[in-house]
Design a protein around this motif. Sequence first.
Motif, PDB file in Angstrom:
ATOM      1  N   PHE A 172      16.084 -27.777 -52.645  1.00  0.00           N
ATOM      2  CA  PHE A 172      16.127 -29.105 -53.255  1.00  0.00           C
ATOM      3  C   PHE A 172      16.018 -29.063 -54.777  1.00  0.00           C
ATOM      4  N   ALA A 173      16.193 -27.911 -55.377  1.00  0.00           N
ATOM      5  CA  ALA A 173      16.180 -27.826 -56.838  1.00  0.00           C
ATOM      6  C   ALA A 173      17.311 -28.671 -57.417  1.00  0.00           C
ATOM      7  N   THR A 174      17.011 -29.359 -58.520  1.00  0.00           N
ATOM      8  CA  THR A 174      18.018 -30.240 -59.117  1.00  0.00           C
ATOM      9  C   THR A 174      19.204 -29.448 -59.637  1.00  0.00           C
ATOM     10  N   GLN A 175      18.941 -28.366 -60.324  1.00  0.00           N
ATOM     11  CA  GLN A 175      19.998 -27.514 -60.859  1.00  0.00           C
ATOM     12  C   GLN A 175      20.149 -26.279 -59.976  1.00  0.00           C
ATOM     13  N   ASN A 176      21.372 -26.059 -59.505  1.00  0.00           N
ATOM     14  CA  ASN A 176      21.716 -24.896 -58.686  1.00  0.00           C
ATOM     15  C   ASN A 176      21.011 -24.879 -57.329  1.00  0.00           C
ATOM     16  N   GLY A 177      20.486 -26.031 -56.888  1.00  0.00           N
ATOM     17  CA  GLY A 177      19.910 -26.114 -55.560  1.00  0.00           C
ATOM     18  C   GLY A 177      20.996 -26.138 -54.488  1.00  0.00           C
ATOM     19  N   ILE A 178      20.708 -25.550 -53.341  1.00  0.00           N
ATOM     20  CA  ILE A 178      21.715 -25.454 -52.286  1.00  0.00           C
ATOM     21  C   ILE A 178      22.165 -26.839 -51.825  1.00  0.00           C
ATOM     22  N   ALA A 179      21.217 -27.769 -51.687  1.00  0.00           N
ATOM     23  CA  ALA A 179      21.560 -29.105 -51.204  1.00  0.00           C
ATOM     24  C   ALA A 179      22.513 -29.812 -52.160  1.00  0.00           C
ATOM     25  N   ASN A 180      22.202 -29.777 -53.442  1.00  0.00           N
ATOM     26  CA  ASN A 180      23.079 -30.431 -54.421  1.00  0.00           C
ATOM     27  C   ASN A 180      24.435 -29.744 -54.531  1.00  0.00           C
ATOM     28  N   GLU A 181      24.437 -28.426 -54.511  1.00  0.00           N
ATOM     29  CA  GLU A 181      25.705 -27.698 -54.596  1.00  0.00           C
ATOM     30  C   GLU A 181      26.602 -28.017 -53.404  1.00  0.00           C
ATOM     31  N   LEU A 182      25.997 -28.128 -52.225  1.00  0.00           N
ATOM     32  CA  LEU A 182      26.775 -28.447 -51.031  1.00  0.00           C
ATOM     33  C   LEU A 182      27.332 -29.865 -51.091  1.00  0.00           C
ATOM     34  N   LEU A 183      26.509 -30.812 -51.507  1.00  0.00           N
ATOM     35  CA  LEU A 183      26.963 -32.203 -51.594  1.00  0.00           C
ATOM     36  C   LEU A 183      28.012 -32.381 -52.678  1.00  0.00           C
ATOM     37  N   LEU A 184      27.865 -31.664 -53.780  1.00  0.00           N
ATOM     38  CA  LEU A 184      28.860 -31.736 -54.854  1.00  0.00           C
ATOM     39  C   LEU A 184      30.196 -31.137 -54.420  1.00  0.00           C
ATOM     40  N   SER A 185      30.149 -30.033 -53.700  1.00  0.00           N
ATOM     41  CA  SER A 185      31.382 -29.395 -53.241  1.00  0.00           C
ATOM     42  C   SER A 185      32.119 -30.251 -52.226  1.00  0.00           C
ATOM     43  N   MET A 186      31.378 -31.097 -51.486  1.00  0.00           N
ATOM     44  CA  MET A 186      31.994 -31.992 -50.504  1.00  0.00           C
ATOM     45  C   MET A 186      32.350 -33.344 -51.118  1.00  0.00           C
ATOM     46  N   ASN A 187      32.126 -33.483 -52.438  1.00  0.00           N
ATOM     47  CA  ASN A 187      32.434 -34.733 -53.161  1.00  0.00           C
ATOM     48  C   ASN A 187      31.673 -35.943 -52.602  1.00  0.00           C
ATOM     49  N   LEU A 188      30.485 -35.693 -52.064  1.00  0.00           N
ATOM     50  CA  LEU A 188      29.654 -36.786 -51.573  1.00  0.00           C
ATOM     51  C   LEU A 188      28.796 -37.382 -52.678  1.00  0.00           C
ATOM     52  N   ILE A 189      28.535 -36.618 -53.709  1.00  0.00           N
ATOM     53  CA  ILE A 189      27.800 -37.098 -54.874  1.00  0.00           C
ATOM     54  C   ILE A 189      28.519 -36.628 -56.132  1.00  0.00           C
ATOM     55  N   LYS A 190      28.307 -37.342 -57.228  1.00  0.00           N
ATOM     56  CA  LYS A 190      28.944 -36.981 -58.492  1.00  0.00           C
ATOM     57  C   LYS A 190      27.977 -36.292 -59.448  1.00  0.00           C
ATOM     58  N   THR A 191      26.690 -36.634 -59.330  1.00  0.00           N
ATOM     59  CA  THR A 191      25.657 -36.006 -60.156  1.00  0.00           C
ATOM     60  C   THR A 191      24.568 -35.449 -59.254  1.00  0.00           C
ATOM     61  N   PRO A 192      23.902 -34.369 -59.662  1.00  0.00           N
ATOM     62  CA  PRO A 192      22.847 -33.791 -58.825  1.00  0.00           C
ATOM     63  C   PRO A 192      21.717 -34.789 -58.544  1.00  0.00           C
ATOM     64  N   ILE A 193      21.222 -34.755 -57.336  1.00  0.00           N
ATOM     65  CA  ILE A 193      20.101 -35.617 -56.936  1.00  0.00           C
ATOM     66  C   ILE A 193      18.794 -34.950 -57.336  1.00  0.00           C
ATOM     67  N   LYS A 194      17.902 -35.715 -57.915  1.00  0.00           N
ATOM     68  CA  LYS A 194      16.587 -35.198 -58.281  1.00  0.00           C
ATOM     69  C   LYS A 194      15.648 -35.344 -57.083  1.00  0.00           C
ATOM     70  N   TRP A 195      15.787 -34.425 -56.135  1.00  0.00           N
ATOM     71  CA  TRP A 195      15.063 -34.531 -54.873  1.00  0.00           C
ATOM     72  C   TRP A 195      13.547 -34.555 -55.067  1.00  0.00           C
ATOM     73  N   LEU A 196      13.033 -33.696 -55.908  1.00  0.00           N
ATOM     74  CA  LEU A 196      11.591 -33.505 -56.023  1.00  0.00           C
ATOM     75  C   LEU A 196      10.976 -34.175 -57.246  1.00  0.00           C
ATOM     76  N   THR A 197      11.801 -34.718 -58.118  1.00  0.00           N
ATOM     77  CA  THR A 197      11.277 -35.364 -59.328  1.00  0.00           C
ATOM     78  C   THR A 197      11.614 -36.846 -59.385  1.00  0.00           C
ATOM     79  N   SER A 198      12.213 -37.377 -58.348  1.00  0.00           N
ATOM     80  CA  SER A 198      12.540 -38.798 -58.288  1.00  0.00           C
ATOM     81  C   SER A 198      11.719 -39.463 -57.191  1.00  0.00           C
ATOM     82  N   GLN A 199      11.098 -40.574 -57.509  1.00  0.00           N
ATOM     83  CA  GLN A 199      10.305 -41.292 -56.511  1.00  0.00           C
ATOM     84  C   GLN A 199      11.164 -41.872 -55.402  1.00  0.00           C
ATOM     85  N   ASP A 200      12.454 -42.025 -55.657  1.00  0.00           N
ATOM     86  CA  ASP A 200      13.349 -42.563 -54.638  1.00  0.00           C
ATOM     87  C   ASP A 200      13.759 -41.517 -53.606  1.00  0.00           C
ATOM     88  N   TRP A 201      13.665 -40.233 -53.959  1.00  0.00           N
ATOM     89  CA  TRP A 201      14.195 -39.183 -53.087  1.00  0.00           C
ATOM     90  C   TRP A 201      13.148 -38.216 -52.564  1.00  0.00           C
TER      91      TRP A 201
END
Length: 304
Positions: free
Chosen positions: A131-160
């Motif tokens: 769940f790392a914001t930069q180079n995290g597996i979750a963000n890299e996978l979602l970005l490669s599938m075009n499901l998100i445009k910017t990395p999600i701040k999984w551990l530093t955002s109160q929403d996530w």
Amino acid sequence: MNTKKKKCKITRDGVVSALMLAPSTILLAVCSIYPFIWIFRYVCFDYNGFTANFTGSRNFTRMLADKAFWGSVGHTMEYAAYKLAFIIPLALILAVLLNAKMRGSNVFRGIYFMPTVISTSISGMIFAFIFATQNGIANELLLSMNLIKTPIKWLTSQDWVMVAVTILAVWGGLGNYMLYFTTGMNSVAEDVYESAKIDGANAVQTFFYITLPMLSPVLKVVLMLAITSAFKDYEAIMVLSQGGPGNRSMVMFLYIYNLIFGTANTTTQAQIGYGALLSVVAALVVGIITVIYLFVSRKLDDVV
């Protein structure tokens, strides 16, 4: 009038039974009963591990006004609700699928059960990388599938962050509850399923009218275990998010742990007395929730 006194005879079977029960009884007394009594001893003290000063009702007054603690109680209930909403249905579905006679089912059981034997601290570290914001597996996978445009701040955002800790909890406990359901299904006689098949029942009808009712006793036990374990979870959350950001993922027992043992960024003394009081309150919260669940499940049994 003659009265016969009954003598308590010590039999060989009684001695053997006592010896067999002695190790578990000693462990129960040392690891459960004594610590529970020890906690009650310091609820009215300001104790830092070295000196204990009697404070009367000061800890109780502080507890009632402690917004951070009551916030952690709310976060614990939210976390437990999310975990139960996903882990129980998924474990049940997996158990049904893997209970079918198909090739490789035992391999998949082992794969899904494997996370339960991994240390919670290790699993927390693994998901911290995922769940790392930069180079995290979750963000890299979602970005490669075009499901998100910017990395999600999984551990530093109160929403996530609550989503991240819930995913970790489901991943870590799914195989355990799946095994409980699988064991319950194995106790159902094959003749029952054969009769349903002869009567023309399809897979969905078989699940809702045979499997689920037969699993009712197991389901009640699994739900009770899941509720109590969800309210006591804190180790993986401590490693993954440390209760942040802004105490958004701070649960009851993590808050108490930080009071008693401190954190890496604090220089204050241990607050064992106040932490002991909160431990008793947290145990009461878990006990009340469990009693409510048992009461509701019993009422549902009476209705059915």
